[in-house]
Motif scaffolding. Structure first.
Motif, PDB file in Angstrom:
ATOM      1  N   ASP A 109       0.396  -0.962   0.294  1.00 50.96           N
ATOM      2  CA  ASP A 109      -0.042  -0.450  -0.247  1.00 50.96           C
ATOM      3  C   ASP A 109       0.709   1.292  -0.038  1.00 50.96           C
ATOM      4  OD1 ASP A 109      -1.113   2.288   0.943  1.00 50.96           O
ATOM      5  OD2 ASP A 109      -3.148   1.194   1.728  1.00 50.96           O
ATOM      6  N   GLU A 110       0.717   1.943  -1.165  1.00 51.20           N
ATOM      7  CA  GLU A 110       1.578   2.935  -1.794  1.00 51.20           C
ATOM      8  C   GLU A 110       0.652   4.446  -0.115  1.00 51.20           C
ATOM      9  OE1 GLU A 110       2.525   4.585  -5.127  1.00 51.20           O
ATOM     10  OE2 GLU A 110       1.998   3.346  -5.734  1.00 51.20           O
ATOM     11  N   ASN A 111      -0.030   4.535  -0.033  1.00 57.73           N
ATOM     12  CA  ASN A 111       0.107   5.186   0.929  1.00 57.73           C
ATOM     13  C   ASN A 111       0.443   5.623   2.398  1.00 57.73           C
ATOM     14  OD1 ASN A 111      -1.556   6.815  -1.114  1.00 57.73           O
ATOM     15  ND2 ASN A 111      -3.697   5.737  -0.825  1.00 57.73           N
ATOM     16  N   GLU A 112       0.122   4.011   2.422  1.00 58.27           N
ATOM     17  CA  GLU A 112       0.775   3.526   3.844  1.00 58.27           C
ATOM     18  C   GLU A 112       2.471   3.238   4.207  1.00 58.27           C
ATOM     19  OE1 GLU A 112      -1.439   1.204   6.611  1.00 58.27           O
ATOM     20  OE2 GLU A 112      -3.566   1.987   5.776  1.00 58.27           O
ATOM     21  N   ARG A 113       2.724   2.690   2.885  1.00 57.82           N
ATOM     22  CA  ARG A 113       4.037   2.725   2.244  1.00 57.82           C
ATOM     23  C   ARG A 113       4.171   0.992   3.512  1.00 57.82           C
ATOM     24  NH1 ARG A 113       8.774   6.547   4.507  1.00 57.82           N
ATOM     25  NH2 ARG A 113       9.811   5.019   3.667  1.00 57.82           N
ATOM     26  N   ALA A 114       3.347   0.050   3.961  1.00 56.28           N
ATOM     27  CA  ALA A 114       3.363  -1.124   4.249  1.00 56.28           C
ATOM     28  C   ALA A 114       3.224  -2.131   3.190  1.00 56.28           C
ATOM     29  CB  ALA A 114       1.991  -0.690   5.262  1.00 56.28           C
ATOM     30  N   LEU A 115       3.450  -3.155   3.434  1.00 60.42           N
ATOM     31  CA  LEU A 115       3.314  -4.059   3.064  1.00 60.42           C
ATOM     32  C   LEU A 115       1.874  -5.166   3.922  1.00 60.42           C
ATOM     33  CD1 LEU A 115       6.614  -5.471   2.192  1.00 60.42           C
ATOM     34  CD2 LEU A 115       4.841  -5.565   1.231  1.00 60.42           C
ATOM     35  N   TYR A 116       1.145  -6.072   3.467  1.00 57.24           N
ATOM     36  CA  TYR A 116      -0.089  -6.482   4.071  1.00 57.24           C
ATOM     37  C   TYR A 116       0.252  -8.201   3.696  1.00 57.24           C
ATOM     38  CZ  TYR A 116      -1.590  -2.440   5.402  1.00 57.24           C
ATOM     39  OH  TYR A 116      -1.779  -1.193   6.060  1.00 57.24           O
ATOM     40  N   VAL A 117       0.795  -9.404   4.496  1.00 58.21           N
ATOM     41  CA  VAL A 117       0.632 -10.830   4.425  1.00 58.21           C
ATOM     42  C   VAL A 117      -0.550 -10.952   4.820  1.00 58.21           C
ATOM     43  CG1 VAL A 117       2.419 -12.820   4.578  1.00 58.21           C
ATOM     44  CG2 VAL A 117       3.326 -10.288   4.477  1.00 58.21           C
ATOM     45  N   GLN A 118      -0.993 -11.633   3.853  1.00 59.74           N
ATOM     46  CA  GLN A 118      -2.341 -12.914   4.457  1.00 59.74           C
ATOM     47  C   GLN A 118      -1.484 -14.028   4.918  1.00 59.74           C
ATOM     48  OE1 GLN A 118      -6.059 -12.056   4.683  1.00 59.74           O
ATOM     49  NE2 GLN A 118      -5.896 -13.552   5.879  1.00 59.74           N
ATOM     50  N   LEU A 119      -2.179 -14.018   6.345  1.00 59.10           N
ATOM     51  CA  LEU A 119      -2.238 -15.317   6.978  1.00 59.10           C
ATOM     52  C   LEU A 119      -3.254 -16.426   6.579  1.00 59.10           C
ATOM     53  CD1 LEU A 119      -0.202 -14.990  10.032  1.00 59.10           C
ATOM     54  CD2 LEU A 119       0.822 -15.731   7.857  1.00 59.10           C
ATOM     55  N   ASP A 120      -3.526 -17.541   6.578  1.00 59.02           N
ATOM     56  CA  ASP A 120      -4.319 -18.658   6.136  1.00 59.02           C
ATOM     57  C   ASP A 120      -5.174 -18.784   7.555  1.00 59.02           C
ATOM     58  OD1 ASP A 120      -2.368 -20.579   7.578  1.00 59.02           O
ATOM     59  OD2 ASP A 120      -3.399 -21.562   5.428  1.00 59.02           O
ATOM     60  N   ALA A 121      -5.382 -19.892   8.137  1.00 57.31           N
ATOM     61  CA  ALA A 121      -5.826 -20.221   9.079  1.00 57.31           C
ATOM     62  C   ALA A 121      -4.866 -20.643   9.767  1.00 57.31           C
ATOM     63  CB  ALA A 121      -7.220 -20.910   9.008  1.00 57.31           C
ATOM     64  N   THR A 122      -4.454 -21.172  10.075  1.00 60.66           N
ATOM     65  CA  THR A 122      -3.547 -22.419  10.907  1.00 60.66           C
ATOM     66  C   THR A 122      -1.971 -21.286  11.344  1.00 60.66           C
ATOM     67  OG1 THR A 122      -2.267 -23.251   8.994  1.00 60.66           O
ATOM     68  CG2 THR A 122      -4.590 -24.523  10.142  1.00 60.66           C
ATOM     69  N   GLY A 123      -2.069 -20.327  10.499  1.00 56.07           N
ATOM     70  CA  GLY A 123      -0.518 -19.517  10.442  1.00 56.07           C
ATOM     71  C   GLY A 123       0.380 -20.389   9.607  1.00 56.07           C
ATOM     72  N   GLU A 124       0.009 -20.978   9.039  1.00 53.61           N
ATOM     73  CA  GLU A 124       1.106 -21.941   8.149  1.00 53.61           C
ATOM     74  C   GLU A 124       0.470 -21.926   6.142  1.00 53.61           C
ATOM     75  OE1 GLU A 124       3.573 -24.365   8.375  1.00 53.61           O
ATOM     76  OE2 GLU A 124       2.845 -23.761  10.808  1.00 53.61           O
ATOM     77  N   ASN A 125       2.002 -21.822   5.554  1.00 48.70           N
ATOM     78  CA  ASN A 125       1.295 -20.889   4.137  1.00 48.70           C
ATOM     79  C   ASN A 125       0.973 -21.983   3.425  1.00 48.70           C
ATOM     80  OD1 ASN A 125       1.796 -20.057   1.841  1.00 48.70           O
ATOM     81  ND2 ASN A 125       4.473 -20.362   1.562  1.00 48.70           N
ATOM     82  N   PRO A 126       0.026 -21.940   3.005  1.00 47.51           N
ATOM     83  CA  PRO A 126      -1.089 -22.487   1.615  1.00 47.51           C
ATOM     84  C   PRO A 126      -0.261 -23.146   1.262  1.00 47.51           C
ATOM     85  CG  PRO A 126      -2.231 -20.082   1.930  1.00 47.51           C
ATOM     86  CD  PRO A 126      -0.495 -20.267   2.449  1.00 47.51           C
TER      87      PRO A 126
END
Length: 108
Positions: free
Chosen positions: A91-108
């Protein structure tokens, strides 16, 4: 079944920012570091959406050491254990990366 297009090496698509999680650290690829454009970051976690935010900071926060942010305390505080490599949304406005985890916290 949908068709997938073959792209020769000379026609590579823009690389995505990737974030890798290990037991004690968060590793940012070159694209992720370039997009953040900072040596310090703030880590945050949204428990309901299971999203980790990595936001650029001018000073304070946690230091990026080469490619890595040491996140053992962060993982322990929020009781999360993500492992593997995830594509991040920038997100350029917030200068932030967002990482979506799955329900278990493991990589899908």
């Amino acid at each position: 079944m949908p068709f997938e297009v073959y792209k020769p090496r000379g026609e590579r698509a823009e690389k995505a920012p990737m974030v890798s999680f290990s037991k004690s650290s968060i590793v940012l690829n070159n694209v992720a570091r370039e997009k953040l454009g900072a040596q310090h970051v703030e880590l945050a976690y949204d428990r309901d959406a299971r999203v980790i935010r990595i936001r650029a900071m001018e000073e304070g926060g946690m230091q990026i050491k080469k490619t890595k942010v040491f996140g053992k305390g962060f993982f322990k505080h929020f009781n999360i254990s993500p492992r593997g490599k995830y594509e991040a949304r920038f997100d350029e406005n917030e200068r932030a990366l967002y990482v979506q985890l799955d329900a278990t916290g493991e990589n899908p």
